[in-house]
Design a protein around this motif. Structure first.
Motif, PDB file in Angstrom:
ATOM      1  N   SER A 160      13.389  -2.384  -8.582  1.00 39.11           N
ATOM      2  CA  SER A 160      12.486  -3.310  -9.129  1.00 39.11           C
ATOM      3  C   SER A 160      11.881  -4.529  -8.202  1.00 39.11           C
ATOM      4  N   LYS A 161      12.686  -4.689  -7.336  1.00 40.58           N
ATOM      5  CA  LYS A 161      12.046  -5.772  -6.537  1.00 40.58           C
ATOM      6  C   LYS A 161      11.227  -5.272  -5.353  1.00 40.58           C
ATOM      7  N   LEU A 162      11.273  -3.948  -5.094  1.00 37.44           N
ATOM      8  CA  LEU A 162      10.407  -3.517  -3.979  1.00 37.44           C
ATOM      9  C   LEU A 162       9.093  -4.005  -4.136  1.00 37.44           C
ATOM     10  N   ASN A 163       8.301  -4.260  -3.151  1.00 37.89           N
ATOM     11  CA  ASN A 163       6.820  -4.765  -3.039  1.00 37.89           C
ATOM     12  C   ASN A 163       5.994  -3.229  -2.950  1.00 37.89           C
ATOM     13  N   VAL A 164       6.344  -2.243  -3.638  1.00 38.25           N
ATOM     14  CA  VAL A 164       5.343  -1.120  -3.302  1.00 38.25           C
ATOM     15  C   VAL A 164       4.935  -0.717  -4.749  1.00 38.25           C
ATOM     16  N   SER A 172       0.869  -1.298   0.164  1.00 35.05           N
ATOM     17  CA  SER A 172      -0.102   0.171   0.023  1.00 35.05           C
ATOM     18  C   SER A 172       0.808   1.423  -0.050  1.00 35.05           C
ATOM     19  N   ASN A 173       2.192   1.253  -0.174  1.00 33.42           N
ATOM     20  CA  ASN A 173       3.216   2.303  -0.083  1.00 33.42           C
ATOM     21  C   ASN A 173       3.506   2.478  -1.385  1.00 33.42           C
ATOM     22  N   LYS A 174       4.003   3.861  -1.805  1.00 36.16           N
ATOM     23  CA  LYS A 174       4.525   4.102  -3.257  1.00 36.16           C
ATOM     24  C   LYS A 174       6.000   4.490  -3.235  1.00 36.16           C
ATOM     25  N   LEU A 175       6.622   4.451  -4.447  1.00 44.12           N
ATOM     26  CA  LEU A 175       7.682   5.082  -4.532  1.00 44.12           C
ATOM     27  C   LEU A 175       7.741   5.920  -5.741  1.00 44.12           C
ATOM     28  N   ILE A 176       8.022   7.487  -5.568  1.00 45.26           N
ATOM     29  CA  ILE A 176       7.828   8.116  -6.838  1.00 45.26           C
ATOM     30  C   ILE A 176       9.644   8.212  -7.266  1.00 45.26           C
ATOM     31  N   ILE A 177       9.722   7.939  -8.661  1.00 46.56           N
ATOM     32  CA  ILE A 177      11.137   8.139  -9.083  1.00 46.56           C
ATOM     33  C   ILE A 177      11.112   9.481 -10.117  1.00 46.56           C
ATOM     34  N   PHE A 178      11.975  10.528  -9.878  1.00 44.31           N
ATOM     35  CA  PHE A 178      12.010  11.515 -10.762  1.00 44.31           C
ATOM     36  C   PHE A 178      13.022  11.182 -11.711  1.00 44.31           C
ATOM     37  N   ALA A 179      12.760  11.103 -12.942  1.00 43.51           N
ATOM     38  CA  ALA A 179      13.836  10.613 -13.948  1.00 43.51           C
ATOM     39  C   ALA A 179      13.810  11.999 -15.500  1.00 43.51           C
ATOM     40  N   LYS A 180      14.992  11.923 -15.934  1.00 43.28           N
ATOM     41  CA  LYS A 180      15.011  12.686 -16.993  1.00 43.28           C
ATOM     42  C   LYS A 180      15.163  11.779 -18.020  1.00 43.28           C
ATOM     43  N   ASN A 229      -0.591   4.784   1.895  1.00 45.95           N
ATOM     44  CA  ASN A 229      -0.221   5.085   3.308  1.00 45.95           C
ATOM     45  C   ASN A 229       1.183   5.954   3.611  1.00 45.95           C
ATOM     46  N   LYS A 230       2.296   5.523   2.725  1.00 46.33           N
ATOM     47  CA  LYS A 230       3.625   6.203   2.932  1.00 46.33           C
ATOM     48  C   LYS A 230       4.103   6.479   1.462  1.00 46.33           C
ATOM     49  N   ILE A 231       4.862   7.564   1.199  1.00 45.21           N
ATOM     50  CA  ILE A 231       5.423   7.597  -0.240  1.00 45.21           C
ATOM     51  C   ILE A 231       6.930   8.227   0.085  1.00 45.21           C
ATOM     52  N   LEU A 232       7.727   7.602  -0.773  1.00 46.26           N
ATOM     53  CA  LEU A 232       9.175   7.910  -0.929  1.00 46.26           C
ATOM     54  C   LEU A 232       9.225   8.529  -2.370  1.00 46.26           C
ATOM     55  N   ILE A 233      10.283   9.831  -2.460  1.00 57.46           N
ATOM     56  CA  ILE A 233      10.395  10.114  -3.596  1.00 57.46           C
ATOM     57  C   ILE A 233      12.092  10.256  -3.587  1.00 57.46           C
ATOM     58  N   ILE A 234      12.567   9.652  -4.758  1.00 51.66           N
ATOM     59  CA  ILE A 234      14.104   9.722  -5.224  1.00 51.66           C
ATOM     60  C   ILE A 234      14.179  10.013  -6.581  1.00 51.66           C
ATOM     61  N   GLY A 235      15.609  10.538  -7.098  1.00 55.47           N
ATOM     62  CA  GLY A 235      15.789  10.661  -8.253  1.00 55.47           C
ATOM     63  C   GLY A 235      16.573   9.611  -8.963  1.00 55.47           C
ATOM     64  N   THR A 236      17.249  10.017  -9.869  1.00 54.49           N
ATOM     65  CA  THR A 236      18.153   8.618 -10.601  1.00 54.49           C
ATOM     66  C   THR A 236      19.526   8.913 -10.683  1.00 54.49           C
ATOM     67  N   ASP A 237      19.962   9.721  -9.491  1.00 53.64           N
ATOM     68  CA  ASP A 237      21.587  10.117  -9.723  1.00 53.64           C
ATOM     69  C   ASP A 237      22.522   9.582  -8.526  1.00 53.64           C
ATOM     70  N   CYS A 238      21.675   8.532  -7.808  1.00 54.21           N
ATOM     71  CA  CYS A 238      22.725   8.095  -6.676  1.00 54.21           C
ATOM     72  C   CYS A 238      23.010   6.524  -6.788  1.00 54.21           C
ATOM     73  N   PRO A 239      24.072   6.368  -7.020  1.00 57.09           N
ATOM     74  CA  PRO A 239      24.537   4.996  -7.354  1.00 57.09           C
ATOM     75  C   PRO A 239      24.702   4.156  -5.997  1.00 57.09           C
ATOM     76  N   PHE A 240      24.848   4.882  -5.079  1.00 56.06           N
ATOM     77  CA  PHE A 240      25.187   4.104  -3.638  1.00 56.06           C
ATOM     78  C   PHE A 240      23.744   3.673  -2.997  1.00 56.06           C
ATOM     79  N   LEU A 241      22.512   4.045  -3.488  1.00 51.32           N
ATOM     80  CA  LEU A 241      21.201   3.648  -2.948  1.00 51.32           C
ATOM     81  C   LEU A 241      21.168   2.128  -2.895  1.00 51.32           C
TER      82      LEU A 241
END
Length: 199
Positions: free
Chosen positions: A47-51, A3-11, A99-111
């Motif tokens: 890709s494997k996150l269940n969100v 029931s959670n979400k992940l927003i990915i901002f990408a160019k 319920n919960k939302i995270l947002i990330i970009g696409t420029d962090c190779p250490f995530l």
């Protein structure tokens, strides 16, 4: 976590349109290669996150030149500064229910997947979760309800983004948790830190 979400901002990975500060040092073609690698890393980590995962492209979502693959939906960022774009993305996704939302970009190779898990967990006990970036910004932001105040009067892409965001949270008498500090890849120094080579 379904029931959670992940927003990915990408160019869109287009020559001359990504990582312009880095391109000054290594040229547009190498920069595009680096950005494409960052997209691949982001895809692999998430890709494997269940969100529910929603990629917000910087422009059209039709026939994007990069496919995140199965399990990713696509939207388009609103026109405006970064704060407005993030605020509208959060608003849209909360209106759709979650319920919960995270947002990330696409420029962090250490995530890592574990860092994302940790961020969702920290929202059990905090109003917000933030992933600090070494340059004074953040690579991740998470919340449990629409909170427009987070995006007002912030000088985006400066070293003050994180400190001013925390200040605004405290002014609202809200709570926050921090997760691991990581490095975004914005310029040649960041690239050398990541790759350990001279370009």
């Amino acid at each position: 976590m379904d029931s959670n979400k992940l927003i990915i901002f990408a160019k869109h990975p287009e020559l001359g349109k990504v990582k312009t500060r880095l391109a000054v040092s290594i040229g547009e073609e190498k920069t595009l290669d680096i950005y494409s690698e960052l997209l691949n890393i982001t895809t692999s980590v998430t890709s494997k996150l269940n969100v529910k995962k929603i990629v917000y492209w910087d422009h059209t979502k039709e026939n994007p030149p990069y496919e995140f693959g199965i399990g990713f939906d696509y939207e388009v960022q609103e026109i405006g500064d970064l704060g407005f774009k993030m605020k509208m993305a959060f608003q849209k996704e909360f209106q759709r229910g979650t319920n919960k939302i995270l947002i990330i970009g696409t420029d962090c190779p250490f995530l890592t997947e574990n860092i994302l898990f940790d961020a969702y967990r920290k929202l059990d006990d905090s109003d917000f979760v933030i992933g600090p970036a070494r340059d004074g910004g953040y690579y991740l932001l998470g919340m449990k309800e629409v909170s427009p105040f987070l995006f007002h009067s912030i000088p985006w892409s400066t070293k003050d983004v994180l400190s001013l965001t925390i200040e605004s949270i405290r002014k609202e008498n809200k709570t926050f948790s921090l997760i691991d500090e990581l490095i975004d890849i914005d310029d040649i120094d960041d690239l050398k830190y990541w790759k350990g080579t001279t370009y």
